[in-house]
Scaffold this motif. Structure first.
Motif, PDB file in Angstrom:
ATOM      1  N   GLU A  66       0.827  -1.204   0.000  1.00  0.00           N
ATOM      2  CA  GLU A  66       0.000   0.000   0.000  1.00  0.00           C
ATOM      3  C   GLU A  66       0.868   1.264   0.000  1.00  0.00           C
ATOM      4  N   ILE A  67       1.998   1.217   0.742  1.00  0.00           N
ATOM      5  CA  ILE A  67       2.904   2.374   0.749  1.00  0.00           C
ATOM      6  C   ILE A  67       3.474   2.608  -0.649  1.00  0.00           C
ATOM      7  N   ALA A  68       3.816   1.519  -1.326  1.00  0.00           N
ATOM      8  CA  ALA A  68       4.357   1.651  -2.678  1.00  0.00           C
ATOM      9  C   ALA A  68       3.313   2.220  -3.639  1.00  0.00           C
ATOM     10  N   VAL A  69       2.068   1.770  -3.528  1.00  0.00           N
ATOM     11  CA  VAL A  69       1.001   2.289  -4.393  1.00  0.00           C
ATOM     12  C   VAL A  69       0.799   3.782  -4.146  1.00  0.00           C
ATOM     13  N   LEU A  70       0.804   4.175  -2.864  1.00  0.00           N
ATOM     14  CA  LEU A  70       0.619   5.586  -2.527  1.00  0.00           C
ATOM     15  C   LEU A  70       1.768   6.432  -3.067  1.00  0.00           C
ATOM     16  N   THR A  71       2.988   5.926  -2.958  1.00  0.00           N
ATOM     17  CA  THR A  71       4.145   6.662  -3.467  1.00  0.00           C
ATOM     18  C   THR A  71       4.084   6.814  -4.981  1.00  0.00           C
ATOM     19  N   ASP A  72       3.747   5.732  -5.667  1.00  0.00           N
ATOM     20  CA  ASP A  72       3.639   5.792  -7.131  1.00  0.00           C
ATOM     21  C   ASP A  72       2.548   6.762  -7.560  1.00  0.00           C
ATOM     22  N   ALA A  73       1.433   6.789  -6.822  1.00  0.00           N
ATOM     23  CA  ALA A  73       0.331   7.679  -7.180  1.00  0.00           C
ATOM     24  C   ALA A  73       0.742   9.138  -7.055  1.00  0.00           C
ATOM     25  N   LEU A  74       1.387   9.475  -5.949  1.00  0.00           N
ATOM     26  CA  LEU A  74       1.806  10.863  -5.755  1.00  0.00           C
ATOM     27  C   LEU A  74       2.935  11.235  -6.711  1.00  0.00           C
ATOM     28  N   GLY A  75       3.822  10.296  -6.976  1.00  0.00           N
ATOM     29  CA  GLY A  75       4.906  10.576  -7.892  1.00  0.00           C
ATOM     30  C   GLY A  75       4.446  10.664  -9.335  1.00  0.00           C
ATOM     31  N   GLY A  76       3.333  10.020  -9.666  1.00  0.00           N
ATOM     32  CA  GLY A  76       2.819  10.065 -11.023  1.00  0.00           C
ATOM     33  C   GLY A  76       1.950  11.254 -11.302  1.00  0.00           C
ATOM     34  N   GLY A  77       1.814  12.153 -10.340  1.00  0.00           N
ATOM     35  CA  GLY A  77       1.046  13.372 -10.559  1.00  0.00           C
ATOM     36  C   GLY A  77      -0.450  13.201 -10.433  1.00  0.00           C
ATOM     37  N   ALA A  78      -0.914  12.146  -9.741  1.00  0.00           N
ATOM     38  CA  ALA A  78      -2.357  11.949  -9.560  1.00  0.00           C
ATOM     39  C   ALA A  78      -2.934  13.100  -8.754  1.00  0.00           C
ATOM     40  N   ARG A  79      -4.106  13.603  -9.186  1.00  0.00           N
ATOM     41  CA  ARG A  79      -4.717  14.739  -8.499  1.00  0.00           C
ATOM     42  C   ARG A  79      -5.237  14.342  -7.127  1.00  0.00           C
ATOM     43  N   SER A  80      -5.831  13.159  -7.019  1.00  0.00           N
ATOM     44  CA  SER A  80      -6.400  12.739  -5.732  1.00  0.00           C
ATOM     45  C   SER A  80      -6.102  11.272  -5.495  1.00  0.00           C
ATOM     46  N   CYS A  81      -6.007  10.931  -4.225  1.00  0.00           N
ATOM     47  CA  CYS A  81      -5.710   9.559  -3.806  1.00  0.00           C
ATOM     48  C   CYS A  81      -6.568   9.255  -2.593  1.00  0.00           C
ATOM     49  N   VAL A  82      -7.212   8.096  -2.590  1.00  0.00           N
ATOM     50  CA  VAL A  82      -8.150   7.734  -1.528  1.00  0.00           C
ATOM     51  C   VAL A  82      -7.619   6.508  -0.793  1.00  0.00           C
ATOM     52  N   CYS A 140     -17.577  19.385   2.964  1.00  0.00           N
ATOM     53  CA  CYS A 140     -17.600  18.566   1.741  1.00  0.00           C
ATOM     54  C   CYS A 140     -17.626  19.461   0.495  1.00  0.00           C
ATOM     55  N   GLU A 141     -18.419  20.525   0.563  1.00  0.00           N
ATOM     56  CA  GLU A 141     -18.487  21.443  -0.570  1.00  0.00           C
ATOM     57  C   GLU A 141     -17.142  22.124  -0.789  1.00  0.00           C
ATOM     58  N   ARG A 142     -16.491  22.503   0.275  1.00  0.00           N
ATOM     59  CA  ARG A 142     -15.191  23.159   0.155  1.00  0.00           C
ATOM     60  C   ARG A 142     -14.143  22.200  -0.417  1.00  0.00           C
ATOM     61  N   LEU A 143     -14.217  20.921   0.003  1.00  0.00           N
ATOM     62  CA  LEU A 143     -13.280  19.929  -0.512  1.00  0.00           C
ATOM     63  C   LEU A 143     -13.486  19.692  -2.003  1.00  0.00           C
ATOM     64  N   SER A 144     -14.755  19.669  -2.442  1.00  0.00           N
ATOM     65  CA  SER A 144     -15.037  19.423  -3.867  1.00  0.00           C
ATOM     66  C   SER A 144     -14.522  20.563  -4.747  1.00  0.00           C
ATOM     67  N   ARG A 145     -14.421  21.783  -4.192  1.00  0.00           N
ATOM     68  CA  ARG A 145     -13.948  22.920  -4.968  1.00  0.00           C
ATOM     69  C   ARG A 145     -12.423  23.041  -4.979  1.00  0.00           C
ATOM     70  N   PHE A 146     -11.758  22.246  -4.124  1.00  0.00           N
ATOM     71  CA  PHE A 146     -10.300  22.342  -4.040  1.00  0.00           C
ATOM     72  C   PHE A 146      -9.673  21.805  -5.326  1.00  0.00           C
ATOM     73  N   ARG A 147      -8.710  22.519  -5.903  1.00  0.00           N
ATOM     74  CA  ARG A 147      -8.137  22.162  -7.194  1.00  0.00           C
ATOM     75  C   ARG A 147      -6.687  21.645  -7.096  1.00  0.00           C
ATOM     76  N   GLY A 148      -6.164  21.516  -5.890  1.00  0.00           N
ATOM     77  CA  GLY A 148      -4.799  21.009  -5.748  1.00  0.00           C
ATOM     78  C   GLY A 148      -4.783  19.499  -5.541  1.00  0.00           C
ATOM     79  N   ALA A 149      -3.591  18.983  -5.179  1.00  0.00           N
ATOM     80  CA  ALA A 149      -3.430  17.554  -4.905  1.00  0.00           C
ATOM     81  C   ALA A 149      -4.077  17.217  -3.553  1.00  0.00           C
ATOM     82  N   VAL A 150      -4.813  16.105  -3.528  1.00  0.00           N
ATOM     83  CA  VAL A 150      -5.570  15.718  -2.329  1.00  0.00           C
ATOM     84  C   VAL A 150      -5.299  14.251  -2.013  1.00  0.00           C
ATOM     85  N   VAL A 151      -5.095  13.977  -0.738  1.00  0.00           N
ATOM     86  CA  VAL A 151      -5.071  12.601  -0.235  1.00  0.00           C
ATOM     87  C   VAL A 151      -6.074  12.530   0.905  1.00  0.00           C
TER      88      VAL A 151
END
Length: 655
Positions: free
Chosen positions: A27-43, A99-110
């Motif tokens: 799971e740590i490796a998946v999270l690292t790859d996601a952030l390193g690959g420029g993914a906008r959001s990660c859950v 929730c509304e404020r989070l949906s409007r956020f345009r940066g990287a989110v985890v």
């Protein structure tokens, strides 16, 4: 871009998380790859205790290494730029505005939480699902916490209880101190884990009444079929199934069979259930399981959990059957719980006799002490062989002679005790009283015949009877003057419970042998270690101990303590000697070796304590604080190996 993982980084992160990320390397490796690959959001999503918060901390560490600025929570967010990583935990608890404020956020989110990403606006996010860990991960957590190698049985116990949730395992390891399997198994049901209790309260605010009722029913019955769950929950099959599906969606329950996620979650739900509701569910479950002819152990679990008697005649036989199964499986503690619950229920004469014999067997064979008044209550409703079993327990556990009287005619020491031992039956309820009473007769007569009979008797006796035979052998060796053998047998017998009559009888032989040889310090040490320095119960086995303890007190120069023991033992001659010693005012008490261990001031404090002065009075006399006196006495206790003020006279005598 995120820098590549350095060798050992994952292990370092796992250690920093306190072991919560053991087994989460993928799971740590998946999270690292996601952030390193420029993914906008990660859950990061999973049930309570799966380690979501710890994994979000990993995301923050990865962001810092790559030059990003992690921001924890929406309230701390002041602006958006390309260097900000928003980290939000427990996203399912956000209010509508957040929730509304989070949906409007345009940066990287985890984000992390116990929710379904498909229904929460994160369908396109990179998902990191947290599933239960395996047995090896649980074993590694135990190793890291306690630096021991856990047994497979212990690992399986933690894994089953937690449902593979590392956070729950960590919470349990925080409060468990004894890692023996039996201790852990007995401790787990009573644990209140704050993490799970908070999760239950949170879910109760979101779930409807039907789902809560089904969850409580599952917490009581464990795993269940649909028809059983319907009866316990008191709802129809359609409503019950629909409510269960909502529990499944909330990650609280699993199907096939229908059950909650883990025993730990079941315990948390029971803790959060009102006592009267929990009592009603246990009663209903016991009645339903009995009508369905389920195994007696399953029915007994529900009855034992009830705070009040069920009040039906079918209950005691079922509990007796369950106790037999637990006894055969090597679970005497569970067996005695069933039998004690049976004593609260209505009993026929036959059922009362069965319960009394089964309970007595546990007391005699498994070393489980009877509770106060237990034997007296049973004696009112049994007779015959069952009463003989109760008499054996009363003799073995030094019960009050009033209890013996309640069991019928008081047992009498036989006129020819040696012949009684030669003619002992192969087995039966009369075996224990016969050995005890015949043995006491040999002790009073000073006979050593038991040494000749012991080899033959050993092959026919088990457990409790062997302990009594050991005590009788000690008296025979004392008559022969063999102190070495008396000491060896005392070491063996001291491993049994001091509450038992055989230990008191053996201790009497040891004290007598020590006094004969002038080894008073050895006698006093054993009495202190076994707790035989104060008042002893009025049991026949204690009379010889009292007699020779009085002799010890006289030799130590403590005639007042000797007089008390002699009078309790009914020894008029020894009491007269003690009174004569008290009547000699010029006689100085003999100082024992323990006085030599004390400083002069400690000696003065001990003398005043022996005179009966309180700590406050002693402090006033020396113009010091009461705390100072307590510290002096504590040092004295440590020097002479005692733990209480009342034991001072047994070590130093009286002044």
């Amino acid at each position: 871009m995120v820098a590549p993982l350095r060798p050992g980084l994952v292990d370092a992160v796992v250690r920093q998380a306190g072991g919560l990320l053991v087994g989460r390397e993928r799971e740590i490796a998946v999270l690292t790859d996601a952030l390193g690959g420029g993914a906008r959001s990660c859950v990061v999503h999973g049930a309570t205790g799966m380690g979501k918060s710890a994994l979000l901390s990993v995301a923050s560490s990865i962001a810092v290494r790559s030059g990003l600025r992690p921001v924890r929570g929406l309230r701390a967010l002041s602006g958006v730029d390309s260097h900000v990583l928003l980290v939000v935990d427990d996203v399912e608890q956000l209010c509508a505005e957040e929730c509304e404020r989070l949906s409007r956020f345009r940066g990287a989110v985890v984000v992390g939480g116990d929710f379904d990403p498909d229904s929460s606006g994160f369908a396109d996010a990179v998902r990191v699902p947290l599933r239960p860990v395996d047995a090896e991960s649980v074993a590694e957590m135990i190793r890291r916490r306690f630096d021991v190698e856990p047994s497979p049985e212990l690992t399986a116990l933690f894994l089953e209880h937690s449902g593979g949730a590392p956070g729950v395992v960590s919470d349990v390891l925080d409060v468990v101190t004894d890692l023996s399997v039996n201790s852990v198994r007995a401790t787990l049901p009573g644990l209140r884990l704050p993490r799970l209790l908070r999760a239950v309260r949170r879910h109760w605010q979101l779930l409807d009444a039907d789902a809560v009722a089904v969850a409580r029913a599952l917490a009581v019955v464990g795993h269940a079929s649909l028809d059983l769950l319907c009866e316990v929950a008191g709802m129809g099959s359609f409503r019950t199934l629909a409510a269960f599906e909502r529990l499944n969606d909330a990650r609280l329950a699993v199907a096939e069979p229908m059950r909650l996620q883990s025993p730990a979650l079941s315990h948390a739900i029971r803790h959060e259930t009102a006592p009267q509701v929990r009592e009603r569910l246990h009663r209903v479950a016991a009645d339903v399981l009995h009508r369905r002819c389920d195994p007696p152990a399953a029915v007994a679990d529900q009855v034992v959990a009830c705070a009040e008697p069920v009040g039906a005649y079918w209950v005691a036989p079922v509990l007796h059957s369950a106790a037999r199964l637990h006894r055969a499986a090597g679970r005497p503690d569970q067996a005695v719980r069933c039998l004690r619950a049976a004593l609260r229920e209505p009993l026929s004469r036959e059922a009362a006799a069965q319960v009394a014999v089964a309970m007595a067997d546990l007391h005699l064979r498994c070393g489980i002490a009877p509770r106060a008044g237990e034997l007296a209550r049973q004696a009112l409703v049994v007779d015959g062989d069952a009463a003989d079993w109760l008499a054996a327990v009363a003799l073995d556990w030094q019960c009050d002679e009033d209890v013996l009287g309640a069991l019928g005619s008081p047992p009498v020491v036989p006129a020819d005790p040696e012949q009684v031992l030669r003619d002992l039956p192969e087995s039966g309820p009369l075996l224990m009283p016969s050995i005890v009473l015949a043995g006491l007769g040999l002790v009073r007569a000073g006979s050593v015949a038991v040494l000749e009979l012991a080899p033959r008797l050993r092959t026919r006796l088990t457990g409790t009877e062997n302990d009594w035979l050991t005590a009788l052998e000690m008296w025979a060796h004392r008559e022969k003057g063999d102190h070495t053998e008396v000491s060896r047998l005392m070491r063996d017998l001291a491993e049994a419970s001091p509450a038992r009559g055989c230990v008191a009888l053996g201790a009497g032989a040891f004290v007598a042998s020590c006094v004969d040889r002038g080894r008073l310090a050895d006698a006093r040490e054993v009495l202190v270690r076994l707790g035989y320095t104060g008042t002893l119960p009025p049991a026949w086995a204690c009379t010889p101990l009292l007699h020779h303890r009085a002799r010890m007190h006289l030799a130590l120069g403590a005639p007042r303590a000797a007089l008390a023991d002699a009078e309790q033992a009914g020894d008029a001659e020894l009491a007269g000697v003690a009174r004569a010693a008290l009547a000699e005012p010029s006689q100085q008490p003999l100082r024992c070796a323990a006085w030599q261990k004390l400083t002069p001031h400690e000696s003065r404090v001990v003398r005043l304590a022996l005179d009966g002065e309180t700590n406050r009075e002693i402090a006033t006399r020396f113009n010091v604080t009461q705390r100072a006196v307590e510290l002096h006495l504590t040092r004295v206790y440590r020097k002479v190996g005692i733990s209480r003020r009342v034991q001072l006279s047994s070590v130093f005598g009286t002044v």
